[in-house]
Design a protein around this motif. Structure first.
Motif, PDB file in Angstrom:
ATOM      1  N   LYS A  36       9.917 -62.013 -28.525  1.00  0.00           N
ATOM      2  CA  LYS A  36      10.426 -61.708 -27.191  1.00  0.00           C
ATOM      3  C   LYS A  36      10.747 -60.230 -27.013  1.00  0.00           C
ATOM      4  N   ALA A  37      10.452 -59.417 -28.000  1.00  0.00           N
ATOM      5  CA  ALA A  37      10.780 -57.995 -27.936  1.00  0.00           C
ATOM      6  C   ALA A  37       9.913 -57.280 -26.899  1.00  0.00           C
ATOM      7  N   VAL A  38      10.474 -56.220 -26.325  1.00  0.00           N
ATOM      8  CA  VAL A  38       9.759 -55.383 -25.364  1.00  0.00           C
ATOM      9  C   VAL A  38       9.894 -53.929 -25.798  1.00  0.00           C
ATOM     10  N   LEU A  39       8.782 -53.236 -25.886  1.00  0.00           N
ATOM     11  CA  LEU A  39       8.769 -51.825 -26.248  1.00  0.00           C
ATOM     12  C   LEU A  39       8.909 -50.982 -24.984  1.00  0.00           C
ATOM     13  N   HIS A  40       9.883 -50.056 -24.989  1.00  0.00           N
ATOM     14  CA  HIS A  40      10.130 -49.173 -23.853  1.00  0.00           C
ATOM     15  C   HIS A  40       9.733 -47.748 -24.224  1.00  0.00           C
ATOM     16  N   CYS A  41       8.940 -47.094 -23.396  1.00  0.00           N
ATOM     17  CA  CYS A  41       8.599 -45.686 -23.576  1.00  0.00           C
ATOM     18  C   CYS A  41       8.886 -44.958 -22.276  1.00  0.00           C
ATOM     19  N   LEU A  42       9.855 -44.041 -22.303  1.00  0.00           N
ATOM     20  CA  LEU A  42      10.297 -43.334 -21.112  1.00  0.00           C
ATOM     21  C   LEU A  42       9.862 -41.875 -21.196  1.00  0.00           C
ATOM     22  N   THR A  43       9.069 -41.430 -20.244  1.00  0.00           N
ATOM     23  CA  THR A  43       8.543 -40.072 -20.236  1.00  0.00           C
ATOM     24  C   THR A  43       9.432 -39.155 -19.413  1.00  0.00           C
ATOM     25  N   PHE A  44       9.867 -38.045 -20.032  1.00  0.00           N
ATOM     26  CA  PHE A  44      10.607 -36.985 -19.361  1.00  0.00           C
ATOM     27  C   PHE A  44       9.770 -35.710 -19.427  1.00  0.00           C
ATOM     28  N   ASN A  46       9.766 -32.946 -21.034  1.00  0.00           N
ATOM     29  CA  ASN A  46       9.439 -32.303 -22.312  1.00  0.00           C
ATOM     30  C   ASN A  46       9.652 -33.196 -23.520  1.00  0.00           C
ATOM     31  N   PHE A  47       9.805 -34.489 -23.302  1.00  0.00           N
ATOM     32  CA  PHE A  47       9.950 -35.409 -24.432  1.00  0.00           C
ATOM     33  C   PHE A  47       9.771 -36.841 -23.955  1.00  0.00           C
ATOM     34  N   LEU A  48       9.642 -37.741 -24.942  1.00  0.00           N
ATOM     35  CA  LEU A  48       9.536 -39.166 -24.661  1.00  0.00           C
ATOM     36  C   LEU A  48      10.595 -39.910 -25.460  1.00  0.00           C
ATOM     37  N   LEU A  49      11.280 -40.864 -24.823  1.00  0.00           N
ATOM     38  CA  LEU A  49      12.221 -41.750 -25.497  1.00  0.00           C
ATOM     39  C   LEU A  49      11.573 -43.108 -25.684  1.00  0.00           C
ATOM     40  N   LYS A  50      11.840 -43.730 -26.833  1.00  0.00           N
ATOM     41  CA  LYS A  50      11.229 -45.024 -27.122  1.00  0.00           C
ATOM     42  C   LYS A  50      12.216 -45.921 -27.835  1.00  0.00           C
ATOM     43  N   TRP A  51      12.212 -47.215 -27.505  1.00  0.00           N
ATOM     44  CA  TRP A  51      12.959 -48.204 -28.262  1.00  0.00           C
ATOM     45  C   TRP A  51      12.354 -49.574 -28.042  1.00  0.00           C
ATOM     46  N   TYR A  62      14.063 -43.726 -30.541  1.00  0.00           N
ATOM     47  CA  TYR A  62      13.222 -42.650 -31.080  1.00  0.00           C
ATOM     48  C   TYR A  62      12.964 -41.615 -29.984  1.00  0.00           C
ATOM     49  N   ILE A  63      12.658 -40.392 -30.418  1.00  0.00           N
ATOM     50  CA  ILE A  63      12.265 -39.341 -29.479  1.00  0.00           C
ATOM     51  C   ILE A  63      11.025 -38.641 -30.017  1.00  0.00           C
ATOM     52  N   LEU A  64      10.145 -38.256 -29.102  1.00  0.00           N
ATOM     53  CA  LEU A  64       8.974 -37.454 -29.431  1.00  0.00           C
ATOM     54  C   LEU A  64       8.983 -36.204 -28.561  1.00  0.00           C
ATOM     55  N   LYS A  65       8.739 -35.066 -29.188  1.00  0.00           N
ATOM     56  CA  LYS A  65       8.727 -33.797 -28.463  1.00  0.00           C
ATOM     57  C   LYS A  65       7.360 -33.575 -27.825  1.00  0.00           C
ATOM     58  N   GLY A  66       7.336 -32.978 -26.642  1.00  0.00           N
ATOM     59  CA  GLY A  66       6.087 -32.625 -25.989  1.00  0.00           C
ATOM     60  C   GLY A  66       6.057 -33.048 -24.537  1.00  0.00           C
ATOM     61  N   LYS A  67       4.911 -32.859 -23.905  1.00  0.00           N
ATOM     62  CA  LYS A  67       4.742 -33.193 -22.491  1.00  0.00           C
ATOM     63  C   LYS A  67       3.841 -34.398 -22.269  1.00  0.00           C
ATOM     64  N   GLY A  68       3.289 -34.946 -23.359  1.00  0.00           N
ATOM     65  CA  GLY A  68       2.404 -36.102 -23.203  1.00  0.00           C
ATOM     66  C   GLY A  68       1.045 -35.673 -22.646  1.00  0.00           C
ATOM     67  N   PRO A  69       0.276 -36.606 -22.053  1.00  0.00           N
ATOM     68  CA  PRO A  69       0.645 -38.026 -21.901  1.00  0.00           C
ATOM     69  C   PRO A  69       0.599 -38.775 -23.230  1.00  0.00           C
ATOM     70  N   TRP A  70       1.443 -39.835 -23.325  1.00  0.00           N
ATOM     71  CA  TRP A  70       1.525 -40.631 -24.528  1.00  0.00           C
ATOM     72  C   TRP A  70       0.999 -42.037 -24.281  1.00  0.00           C
ATOM     73  N   THR A  71       0.508 -42.644 -25.332  1.00  0.00           N
ATOM     74  CA  THR A  71       0.185 -44.062 -25.320  1.00  0.00           C
ATOM     75  C   THR A  71       1.298 -44.779 -26.060  1.00  0.00           C
ATOM     76  N   CYS A  72       2.056 -45.593 -25.350  1.00  0.00           N
ATOM     77  CA  CYS A  72       3.224 -46.258 -25.921  1.00  0.00           C
ATOM     78  C   CYS A  72       2.791 -47.196 -27.047  1.00  0.00           C
ATOM     79  N   ALA A  73       3.388 -47.019 -28.240  1.00  0.00           N
ATOM     80  CA  ALA A  73       3.018 -47.830 -29.395  1.00  0.00           C
ATOM     81  C   ALA A  73       4.225 -48.009 -30.301  1.00  0.00           C
ATOM     82  N   ALA A  74       4.186 -49.034 -31.142  1.00  0.00           N
ATOM     83  CA  ALA A  74       5.303 -49.328 -32.035  1.00  0.00           C
ATOM     84  C   ALA A  74       5.582 -48.173 -32.985  1.00  0.00           C
ATOM     85  N   THR A  75       4.533 -47.494 -33.435  1.00  0.00           N
ATOM     86  CA  THR A  75       4.676 -46.322 -34.296  1.00  0.00           C
ATOM     87  C   THR A  75       3.921 -45.165 -33.653  1.00  0.00           C
TER      88      THR A  75
END
Length: 228
Positions: A36-44, A46-51, A62-75
Motif C-alpha cells: 500500500k506504499a506510495v512514493l512521493h517525489c516533489l520538484t522544487f 533547485n532540488f527534489l524531495l522524495k519519500w 531524501y533530497i536530490l540536488k539539481g533542477k531535474g527533470p527527474w524520473t521518480c524511483a525508489a532509488t
C-alpha cells in the motif's frame, strides 16, 4: 508502473496541515510502490524531495540536488537521506524538517540549507510557526520557544545560567521572568526540601534569522514564563 502528476500540492510528508508562508512544489509525482506504499517525489526549483509513505509509518525523507527533470524511483542516484521525518516544508532554498506541532509541548525541528548542503539550525517550537518569510538570503521563523539549559535560575539574573540563556535566546535582564516565585510554587507541588538546584525552562515568543549557516535569535512581544 503507473505515475500520477499533481501540481501545487501541500509540501507535507504526512497528514498535518501546512502553515501559511511555506512554498508549494512545482510538481508532485505519486507512484504506487510495494503493497500500500506510495512514493512521493516533489520538484522544487533547485532540488527534489522524495519519500515513501505507508499507513502510519513515519517516512524516510531524501533530497536530490539539481533542477531535474527527474524520473521518480525508489532509488535515485545522488540522493541524500534525511532520516525519518513526519513533516517536511520548504521556504526558498531552506527545508524545515519537523515533528508535528503540539500546542502544549515542544516539538523538535531542524533546518537544512540546500545552498550550503548542510543543516544550519535545530530547535524546539511550541505549536506551529506564527510567521515564515525570506529576508533576502535569510530565512526567518517566528514561534513560541522553550529554552532549557542544565542549570538553575533560582537565584535570578546575576547567575551564569541566566547569562547562558541570554546569549542563546535574545532575552535580556529586563525580560527575565520571576523564576524565584515559580521555583517556590514548584517546591510545594513536588514536595521537595530543596529545589534551588533544579533546571528551569524559560518559554517566550522568539524569532530566528538563519543566514550564511548561522542562526540568530531575538525575543518578540508576548508572555515570558519560567518553570522548573
Amino acid at each position: 508502473m503507473r505515475c500520477s502528476v499533481v501540481g501545487l500540492v501541500s509540501v507535507l510528508a504526512y497528514a498535518a496541515p501546512a502553515s501559511a508562508g511555506f512554498d508549494a512544489p512545482l510538481k508532485t509525482a505519486l507512484i504506487p510502490a510495494t503493497g500500500k506504499a506510495v512514493l512521493h517525489c516533489l520538484t522544487f526549483p533547485n532540488f527534489l524531495l522524495k519519500w515513501e509513505a505507508e499507513g502510519m509509518t513515519t517516512p524516510i525523507v531524501y533530497i536530490l540536488k539539481g533542477k531535474g527533470p527527474w524520473t521518480c524511483a525508489a532509488t535515485m542516484k545522488g540522493e541524500l537521506n534525511f532520516g525519518h521525518w513526519p513533516l517536511v516544508r520548504v521556504k526558498g532554498p531552506f527545508i524545515v524538517l519537523q515533528y508535528p506541532p503540539q500546542a502544549e509541548f515542544g516539538s523538535g525541528f531542524t533546518v537544512f540549507d540546500t545552498r550550503l548542503w548542510r543543516y544550519v539550525d535545530s530547535d524546539t517550537a511550541i505549536g506551529d510557526f506564527t510567521a515564515v518569510r525570506l529576508d533576502g538570503e535569510a530565512l526567518t521563523l517566528a514561534y513560541r520557544r522553550p529554552i532549557n539549559r542544565d542549570c538553575s535560575l533560582y537565584y535570578g539574573a546575576a547567575t551564569a545560567c541566566w547569562g547562558t540563556i541570554k546569549a542563546q535566546s535574545g532575552l535580556n535582564d529586563a525580560l527575565m521572568p520571576d523564576c524565584r516565585t515559580a521555583y517556590e510554587i514548584a517546591k510545594k507541588k513536588l514536595d521537595v526540601a530543596d529545589i534551588t538546584g533544579y533546571p528551569a525552562t524559560v518559554t517566550y515568543n522568539a524569532e530566528v534569522r538563519i543566514a550564511n549557516g548561522k542562526a540568530a535569535y531575538t525575543a518578540r512581544p508576548g508572555p515570558i514564563t519560567c518553570e522548573p
